[in-house]
Scaffold this motif. Structure first.
Motif, PDB file in Angstrom:
ATOM      1  N   LYS A  58       0.943  -1.241  -0.135  1.00 49.62           N
ATOM      2  CA  LYS A  58      -0.078  -0.125  -0.096  1.00 49.62           C
ATOM      3  C   LYS A  58       0.936   1.252   0.124  1.00 49.62           C
ATOM      4  CE  LYS A  58      -4.168  -2.251   1.886  1.00 49.62           C
ATOM      5  NZ  LYS A  58      -5.081  -2.070   3.048  1.00 49.62           N
ATOM      6  N   LYS A  59       0.775   2.167   1.077  1.00 49.02           N
ATOM      7  CA  LYS A  59       1.667   3.372   1.021  1.00 49.02           C
ATOM      8  C   LYS A  59       2.663   3.088   1.966  1.00 49.02           C
ATOM      9  CE  LYS A  59      -1.989   6.646  -0.234  1.00 49.02           C
ATOM     10  NZ  LYS A  59      -2.843   7.648   0.083  1.00 49.02           N
ATOM     11  N   LEU A  60       2.814   1.872   2.500  1.00 51.12           N
ATOM     12  CA  LEU A  60       4.065   1.518   3.460  1.00 51.12           C
ATOM     13  C   LEU A  60       5.313   1.193   2.641  1.00 51.12           C
ATOM     14  CD1 LEU A  60       1.656  -0.342   6.266  1.00 51.12           C
ATOM     15  CD2 LEU A  60       2.147   2.139   6.165  1.00 51.12           C
ATOM     16  N   LYS A  61       6.317   1.530   3.421  1.00 55.46           N
ATOM     17  CA  LYS A  61       7.627   0.940   2.734  1.00 55.46           C
ATOM     18  C   LYS A  61       8.694   0.422   3.873  1.00 55.46           C
ATOM     19  CE  LYS A  61      11.377   1.843  -0.734  1.00 55.46           C
ATOM     20  NZ  LYS A  61      11.781   2.937  -1.686  1.00 55.46           N
ATOM     21  N   PHE A  62       9.204  -0.653   3.933  1.00 52.07           N
ATOM     22  CA  PHE A  62      10.080  -1.041   4.996  1.00 52.07           C
ATOM     23  C   PHE A  62      11.296  -1.539   4.344  1.00 52.07           C
ATOM     24  CE2 PHE A  62       5.644  -2.201   5.724  1.00 52.07           C
ATOM     25  CZ  PHE A  62       5.172  -1.398   6.930  1.00 52.07           C
ATOM     26  N   THR A  63      12.381  -1.250   5.237  1.00 54.20           N
ATOM     27  CA  THR A  63      13.703  -1.662   4.716  1.00 54.20           C
ATOM     28  C   THR A  63      13.786  -2.761   5.541  1.00 54.20           C
ATOM     29  OG1 THR A  63      14.617   0.380   4.494  1.00 54.20           O
ATOM     30  CG2 THR A  63      16.030  -1.231   4.789  1.00 54.20           C
ATOM     31  N   MET A  64      14.262  -3.943   5.119  1.00 56.66           N
ATOM     32  CA  MET A  64      14.537  -5.517   5.731  1.00 56.66           C
ATOM     33  C   MET A  64      15.636  -5.881   5.554  1.00 56.66           C
ATOM     34  SD  MET A  64      10.919  -6.776   6.325  1.00 56.66           S
ATOM     35  CE  MET A  64       9.143  -6.066   5.830  1.00 56.66           C
ATOM     36  N   LYS A  65      15.871  -6.949   6.352  1.00 57.28           N
ATOM     37  CA  LYS A  65      17.199  -7.562   6.590  1.00 57.28           C
ATOM     38  C   LYS A  65      16.690  -8.807   6.562  1.00 57.28           C
ATOM     39  CE  LYS A  65      20.698  -9.138   9.800  1.00 57.28           C
ATOM     40  NZ  LYS A  65      21.197  -8.953  11.104  1.00 57.28           N
ATOM     41  N   PRO A  66      17.314  -9.621   5.440  1.00 54.84           N
ATOM     42  CA  PRO A  66      17.055 -11.069   4.942  1.00 54.84           C
ATOM     43  C   PRO A  66      17.748 -11.884   6.047  1.00 54.84           C
ATOM     44  CG  PRO A  66      17.526  -9.965   3.074  1.00 54.84           C
ATOM     45  CD  PRO A  66      17.814  -8.972   3.970  1.00 54.84           C
ATOM     46  N   VAL A  67      16.988 -12.997   6.539  1.00 55.02           N
ATOM     47  CA  VAL A  67      17.425 -14.118   7.380  1.00 55.02           C
ATOM     48  C   VAL A  67      17.111 -15.378   7.149  1.00 55.02           C
ATOM     49  CG1 VAL A  67      17.964 -14.563   9.991  1.00 55.02           C
ATOM     50  CG2 VAL A  67      17.670 -11.989   9.443  1.00 55.02           C
ATOM     51  N   LEU A  68      17.987 -16.161   7.012  1.00 51.39           N
ATOM     52  CA  LEU A  68      17.499 -17.440   6.637  1.00 51.39           C
ATOM     53  C   LEU A  68      17.105 -18.279   8.083  1.00 51.39           C
ATOM     54  CD1 LEU A  68      19.855 -19.064   4.027  1.00 51.39           C
ATOM     55  CD2 LEU A  68      17.343 -19.000   3.971  1.00 51.39           C
ATOM     56  N   SER A  69      15.966 -18.803   8.330  1.00 49.70           N
ATOM     57  CA  SER A  69      15.708 -19.579   9.570  1.00 49.70           C
ATOM     58  C   SER A  69      15.952 -21.100   9.485  1.00 49.70           C
ATOM     59  CB  SER A  69      14.313 -19.541   9.727  1.00 49.70           C
ATOM     60  OG  SER A  69      13.493 -20.285   9.044  1.00 49.70           O
ATOM     61  N   SER A  70      16.251 -21.841  10.861  1.00 47.70           N
ATOM     62  CA  SER A  70      16.612 -23.019  10.712  1.00 47.70           C
ATOM     63  C   SER A  70      15.487 -23.959  10.013  1.00 47.70           C
ATOM     64  CB  SER A  70      16.821 -23.482  12.003  1.00 47.70           C
ATOM     65  OG  SER A  70      15.625 -23.408  12.902  1.00 47.70           O
ATOM     66  N   THR A  71      14.342 -23.431   9.744  1.00 48.85           N
ATOM     67  CA  THR A  71      13.362 -24.223   9.037  1.00 48.85           C
ATOM     68  C   THR A  71      13.483 -24.353   7.599  1.00 48.85           C
ATOM     69  OG1 THR A  71      11.688 -22.446   9.024  1.00 48.85           O
ATOM     70  CG2 THR A  71      11.890 -23.971  11.079  1.00 48.85           C
ATOM     71  N   GLY A  72      13.919 -23.329   7.180  1.00 48.05           N
ATOM     72  CA  GLY A  72      14.380 -22.943   5.540  1.00 48.05           C
ATOM     73  C   GLY A  72      13.505 -21.776   5.203  1.00 48.05           C
ATOM     74  N   ALA A  73      12.610 -21.463   6.015  1.00 49.26           N
ATOM     75  CA  ALA A  73      11.877 -20.149   5.628  1.00 49.26           C
ATOM     76  C   ALA A  73      12.826 -18.965   5.823  1.00 49.26           C
ATOM     77  CB  ALA A  73      10.639 -19.767   6.801  1.00 49.26           C
ATOM     78  N   LEU A  74      12.676 -18.129   4.612  1.00 50.13           N
ATOM     79  CA  LEU A  74      13.316 -16.848   4.653  1.00 50.13           C
ATOM     80  C   LEU A  74      12.568 -15.838   5.271  1.00 50.13           C
ATOM     81  CD1 LEU A  74      15.652 -15.343   3.463  1.00 50.13           C
ATOM     82  CD2 LEU A  74      14.432 -14.713   1.657  1.00 50.13           C
TER      83      LEU A  74
END
Length: 177
Positions: A105-121
């Motif tokens: 929508k009108k929101l914008k976020f800066t994100m840090k990618p992190v791999l979890s132990s389950t394989g989800a990003l």
């Protein structure tokens, strides 16, 4: 004589009362003229106050380590089609390698990618407000402070292709839903 004294006293009191009420009436009559003049003077002051509220200065993000860079390379960049005809846009952050920007929508976020132990990003908002989870066949954007989903069932074209390929191989038990 007492009668004339009473009469004089009554006239003085009446005169004083008339002068007092006349002063109040005069003050009330002149007050509305003063108020409109005050409103335009105060209105620009309020408008001038808004530009003073500048956003806080941007805090530089820490450099991405090897794990973060690996997670960033696994992030699906592009448009995700979501439930209720909504969409999320993920793009590489132009200033910081290994970070992504998520727009909803009108929101914008800066994100840090992190791999979890389950394989989800996990795409973790650097300000701690939101979290985007990317699994095999869908993604969702959550407001972690409120504890609810902002949008769910977001599918990037790579996730749709992976799901279709898995269904073609009969791997429906591993769909990630």
């Amino acid at each position: 004589m007492p009668r004339s004294l009473n009469h004089t006293l009554a006239l003085l009191l009446a005169s004083a009362w008339l002068m007092g009420t006349a002063g109040v009436a005069h003050a009330q009559a002149s007050a509305p003229a003063a108020k409109p003049a005050a409103k335009p003077a105060s209105a620009p002051a309020k408008k001038a106050a808004k530009p003073v509220k500048a956003p806080p200065p941007e805090v530089p993000l820490p450099a991405a380590d090897a794990d973060q860079l690996k997670a960033a390379s696994m992030t699906h960049i592009g448009t995700y089609q979501c439930e209720f005809n909504q969409s999320v846009e993920v793009s590489a952050n132009p200033k910081y390698e290994g970070y992504v920007d998520v727009a909803f929508k009108k929101l914008k976020f800066t994100m840090k990618p992190v791999l979890s132990s389950t394989g989800a990003l996990r795409l973790e908002d650097v300000k701690g407000q939101t979290l985007m989870l990317q699994i095999a066949y869908k993604s969702m954007l959550m407001d972690v402070k409120v504890g609810q989903r902002l949008v769910d069932d977001c599918i990037h074209e790579n996730q749709a292709a992976a799901k279709k390929a898995a269904e073609g191989q009969g791997s429906q038990g591993l769909m990630g839903n």
